[in-house]
Every structure is written in C-alpha cells, then in structure tokens.
Design a protein around this motif. Sequence first.
Motif: not given
Length: 383
Positions: A11-13, A19-22, A122-123, A307-311
């Motif tokens: 589950a991604v918060d 942050a990704i959107h920004s 993403l990073t 290959g990541v979504i945030g953490s």
Amino acid sequence: MLQGVWRSDDAVDHVELAAIHSNLSLGPLGRRVVTPTMPFARRRWAPSTDSLPLEYDTSPLAVSEVLDWADAQGECDLDPETGPSWRLSARSTDDGGTVLSLVCSHVVADAAGLIEAAGMALTGSVPPESYAYPISDVCDAAALVWRVSKAALLALAGLLFSRRARSELRDYVRASSEASPHEMSVSTAVFDIEARLSNSEFISVVTDIMVALGQHEPVAINVPFRSNIPGANGIGMATVHTSRTDSLAEIKNACKRAFTTPAGAPSGFPAEMVQLLPERAAAALTSAPGHAAALCSNIGDLPDAVGVIGSHRASTVATRALHPHSGSARTTKILSAYLSTLNGTSTLSLVGTDPALIPSSDTLAEQAHAVLTDRQLTARSWR
C-alpha cells in the motif's frame, strides 16, 4: 497517448504519491508546445507546471478490475499546447496493493521519454529542465525554408533522371491509396510472462496471435527502432512480413534488412517539408508509411529507477499507447503490441482496434493466452 501502469504488492501512502506528482511537474513532462507567430518557424518547448490533480482512490479495487481501471485513466483531455499534458492517478487494490497510472500526450514524450521522466519522479532525482533557443523565430523560419526548398528541388530533379526515384514515389502513393481503414473499437489485454523474450520471439508471438484472431498470412508488422542516422528522427519505422512457420533466425534477418530501409519520405524528399504544410496536408502525406496490420514496439529492459513507487517495489510495469476519445476515428492497425521487461519478467500489452477480428477484450485475452500457453510460456493475465 502513452501510459505506464505500475503494480505494487504494498500500500503506497498519499504523501509518497504527492511527491511523485510534484516531481513530474518539475521534470521533462513539465512542458508545453509553443506555436510561433512567425510563419514557417518551428514549434518549440516552454516549461509548464500545469497539471491535473493527483487522483488517489483508497477504496479497494478488485484485482480482476485493474486493467479496466487502467483503461479508464486514458479517457482524459490532455493538450500539449495549452496544458496539462500528463495525468497521474492511483488506486488501492483488494489484495492490499496499489496500482499507479501515468498517462501523457505522445507529443510531449515517446516511450523512452516517458520512462525517463517517470524514473526521475519515482526516485526524486529531478534535474531542472533547460529550454534554450539559440536563434530567433525569423532565423529558424528562414533556415527551414532554405533547407526544405534546396532538398525538394534536388528530389524533383531526381524524378526526371532516376527511374528508381519515380518508382519509390509511385509505391508511396499506392500504399496510401490501397489502405482500407476501419472504425476503431478498442480492446485491451496485458500478460506478465515469466521469461525474457527477444525481439524476434516477441514478433513471432504477435504473429501467432494475429493469425489466431483471423488475420491472413503473411502478417505485415511495423517495428519501431532507434535510428542513428544524422539529422533523422530518433525513431525509425520498418515493416516486416512474417508467418507462423518463420524461424526466429528468419525473423531476425528480416528485421535487419527492414531496418536498412525504414519508412519515410519518398524519393529524397525532405521529411521536414511537412512542417511547412497545413496540418491536413501534412497528415495526408505522412499517412502512407506504416499501413501494417500490427505494431510490435519492444520497450526493452526497464531501468531500476522505474521499478519503484517511492519506497515500495513495483511487482510489474506495463507500457503501452492508448486511443482516448477514439469515437469514429479510423485506422488500418488491427493490433498494437508493447513489450517491457522488469526483473526478468516480460509484460506484454496488447491493444486491439478492429472489431471485426477483435470484438471484445475477453476475445483478445483468450486468444493471446491460448497462443502463450501453446508456446509453453507461463503467463498471468491482468483480467
């Protein structure tokens, strides 16, 4: 319109998604097209932070409905001139995971550009974009007219003295007149395949799927590739004709031959000349190349940053092109296939447009799954 779809078992918060959107607003997708007032000057980029708001629905979505949800994310209004030109949305799934969709106008980025922008966002490694214009619109227009006029005159002279040039022009016009477009009706399917498919295997699989759907052999397939020709578009388009009996070596050799003669302007006419024509005339001139029944776009290995979504790790990533608001639009393409690989898993995305051969997404998924099973490939359908 291009789309990347990420699936995570976690589950991604909302904070990480915000942050990704920004980051996307500040990265390579944060731009728009500016049309100069000077006639014949080329359009250019300008930075733009305009964006649609992040959409994050935390109500659980059934895993079996993930692809339908992803399809719906493409039904939005994106405008590369007035903005915004991209959209980020996410949804929680009933298995405790998250699905993330990023769509953008194909004008703003190609597949490689979308992947690069997504990886940065993403990073969190977003460099400032620079838009430098070394010459004025007046100089740019004059230079373009000069280049196109000189090349066009040489091409016209070539028609007078070269039988080959005249033949190329006739073939180009014939290809456009012989096309039989159909009204679009979009169907989709996505599979995660536990194998790393080569480009030849990818084309072979799509050939089998096309024949299973009812397409006659040989199947004409467009294959985009990176072009190293100086001054050319970064992407070339070649066409191969394949059958189910073709070996992988035969398909590989056919691609090599096709890459030496990619689709493009005929008989030495400069591709840039379309920039001097009204949009309708330019569209008519560029419609001849690429009238193949299928498209095989191999995105290749995705970088670790994607290959990541945030953490959180992404379990799989699908990449594809969509056709929003297609309505009564017409096309000669029957099936478009996209392949990307992450951590040894290949994700095959299929987009069908011909209701005569592909009446529904279920039909497309069933026929494709039968082909993959027959080829002893372990595949998990998103439906």
